[in-house]
Scaffold this active site. Structure first.
Site, mmCIF file in Angstrom:
data_model
loop_
_atom_site.group_PDB
_atom_site.id
_atom_site.type_symbol
_atom_site.label_atom_id
_atom_site.label_comp_id
_atom_site.label_asym_id
_atom_site.label_seq_id
_atom_site.Cartn_x
_atom_site.Cartn_y
_atom_site.Cartn_z
ATOM 1 N N LYS A 136 36.355 44.631 41.160
ATOM 2 C CA LYS A 136 35.852 43.976 39.941
ATOM 3 C C LYS A 136 34.716 44.827 39.387
ATOM 4 O O LYS A 136 33.703 45.031 40.039
ATOM 5 C CB LYS A 136 35.356 42.562 40.233
ATOM 6 C CG LYS A 136 34.977 41.796 38.975
ATOM 7 C CD LYS A 136 34.471 40.404 39.287
ATOM 8 C CE LYS A 136 34.304 39.594 38.021
ATOM 9 N NZ LYS A 136 33.492 40.278 36.988
ATOM 10 N N ASP A 149 31.728 45.767 36.643
ATOM 11 C CA ASP A 149 30.707 45.060 35.870
ATOM 12 C C ASP A 149 30.562 45.735 34.517
ATOM 13 O O ASP A 149 29.797 46.687 34.358
ATOM 14 C CB ASP A 149 29.383 45.081 36.629
ATOM 15 C CG ASP A 149 28.358 44.129 36.020
ATOM 16 O OD1 ASP A 149 28.743 43.333 35.141
ATOM 17 O OD2 ASP A 149 27.188 44.183 36.420
ATOM 18 N N GLU A 156 30.634 44.954 42.373
ATOM 19 C CA GLU A 156 30.424 43.591 41.882
ATOM 20 C C GLU A 156 31.297 42.553 42.566
ATOM 21 O O GLU A 156 30.895 41.408 42.733
ATOM 22 C CB GLU A 156 30.661 43.529 40.367
ATOM 23 C CG GLU A 156 30.202 42.208 39.782
ATOM 24 C CD GLU A 156 30.715 41.958 38.367
ATOM 25 O OE1 GLU A 156 30.171 41.060 37.714
ATOM 26 O OE2 GLU A 156 31.658 42.626 37.945
#
Length: 322
Positions: free
Chosen positions: A37, A39, A183
């Site tokens: 994931k 950011d 993240e």
């Protein structure tokens, strides 16, 4: 990729990005793909085959002028009509996404300024899906099939890439993400179709958060509520020069906790800020720095503030009211 007749121009459809739901890692996980994931800012990129690209945000706003360094991707995809899904990020020296760096690029609509910023703080597009290719809408294809199409495009440049995914082994992926200070993880069911504009349980995001203890030094009134109902608390951490302001925390607080805090605030109110540094918060009420709270946050910003802080609980074992 199959040869495309010279001069072909495509008319790719406008496709809103599919969204993930927050939740834990799926178990069992053999039918799931796991991605990092990032950011950053969600971005849909479209090409018509003429060498140009168009970038749009999750809300449908045009980002093309803001990120000129991605125009070169249109040359790599010349002759193909494509709609890609990805995340715009700014990478630090270690290759981690740094949202603070990306913020300097956001909202710039002057082409000359955007060009200068692209040199000083280049953006990078992490591409993780393809929804359309050369007249074929791929929304009904499975995630696994779409990733095969994406891999065949073989895109790799200074300002874009298509990071691979891991099938299964979610716990190992999570451990690696935590170790690298990233993240979080997005889990995607391999059989899932692409459902534009919807938050689907077929995609699941799990964020890495920090848990820390902070000292309450003030509070602000909740808008629209009765007098003396805190909407947020102003918190800090102890530094070399005293209590350093770390931000405002309001999310996650229950009505019972608000009432409990107000009872304490009435006893420990003070006329001036207890923070060593300036706090520019309108309507702030100050209290003696005796209450300790546990909060979670995604990270620290460059300005030394908590990013996305969420209230967890008051820490009576660490609180001093004597």
């Amino acid at each position: 990729m199959a040869p495309i007749p010279p001069g072909t121009l495509w008319s790719p459809p406008s496709i809103a990005p599919m969204l993930a739901v927050p939740g834990p890692l799926p178990v069992p996980d053999s039918d799931w793909a796991f991605e990092t994931k990032w950011d950053g800012v969600r971005c849909v990129l479209g090409t018509t085959g003429d060498g140009s690209v168009r970038l749009t945000s999750r809300a449908g706003n045009d980002l093309t002028v803001t990120y000129p360094e991605l125009q070169a991707l249109g040359g790599e995809l010349r002759g193909h009509g494509v709609v890609l899904d990805g995340e715009l990020v700014a990478l630090d020296a270690s290759g981690r996404s740094d949202f603070g760096r990306l913020q300097s690029r956001m909202g710039v609509v002057n082409a000359r300024r955007a060009g200068r910023l692209a040199l000083d703080c280049p953006a990078h597009l992490m591409i993780f899906d393809v929804m359309y290719l050369d007249g074929r809408v791929l929304l009904g294809a499975s995630y696994g099939e779409r990733r095969e199409v994406l891999s065949a495009l073989a895109m790799s440049g200074a300002h874009w890439s298509a990071p691979s995914y891991v099938q299964g082994h979610g716990t190992q992926v999570w451990d690696a993400v935590v170790r690298e200070g990233l993240e979080g993880v997005v889990a995607k069911r391999l059989s899932s179709p692409y459902t534009p504009g919807t938050r689907s349980a077929h995609w699941r995001k799990t964020k890495v958060v920090q848990t820390l203890d902070v000292v309450i030094g003030g509070w602000t009134q909740r808008r629209g509520a009765a007098v003396d109902v805190p909407g947020a608390v102003l918190v800090g951490v102890t530094g070399p020069t005293g209590l350093r302001y770390a931000g405002s925390v309001g999310s996650g607080m229950s009505e019972r906790e608000q009432s409990e805090l107000m009872a304490y605030f009435a006893v420990i109110a003070r006329p001036t800020s207890p923070f060593a540094d300036p706090v520019d918060v309108a309507g702030a009420h100050w209290v003696e720095p005796r209450l300790v709270a546990e909060v979670t946050a995604s990270e620290w910003t460059r300005a030394g503030r908590l990013r996305h802080p969420v209230w967890q609980r008051l820490r009576p074992d660490l609180t001093r009211l004597d």
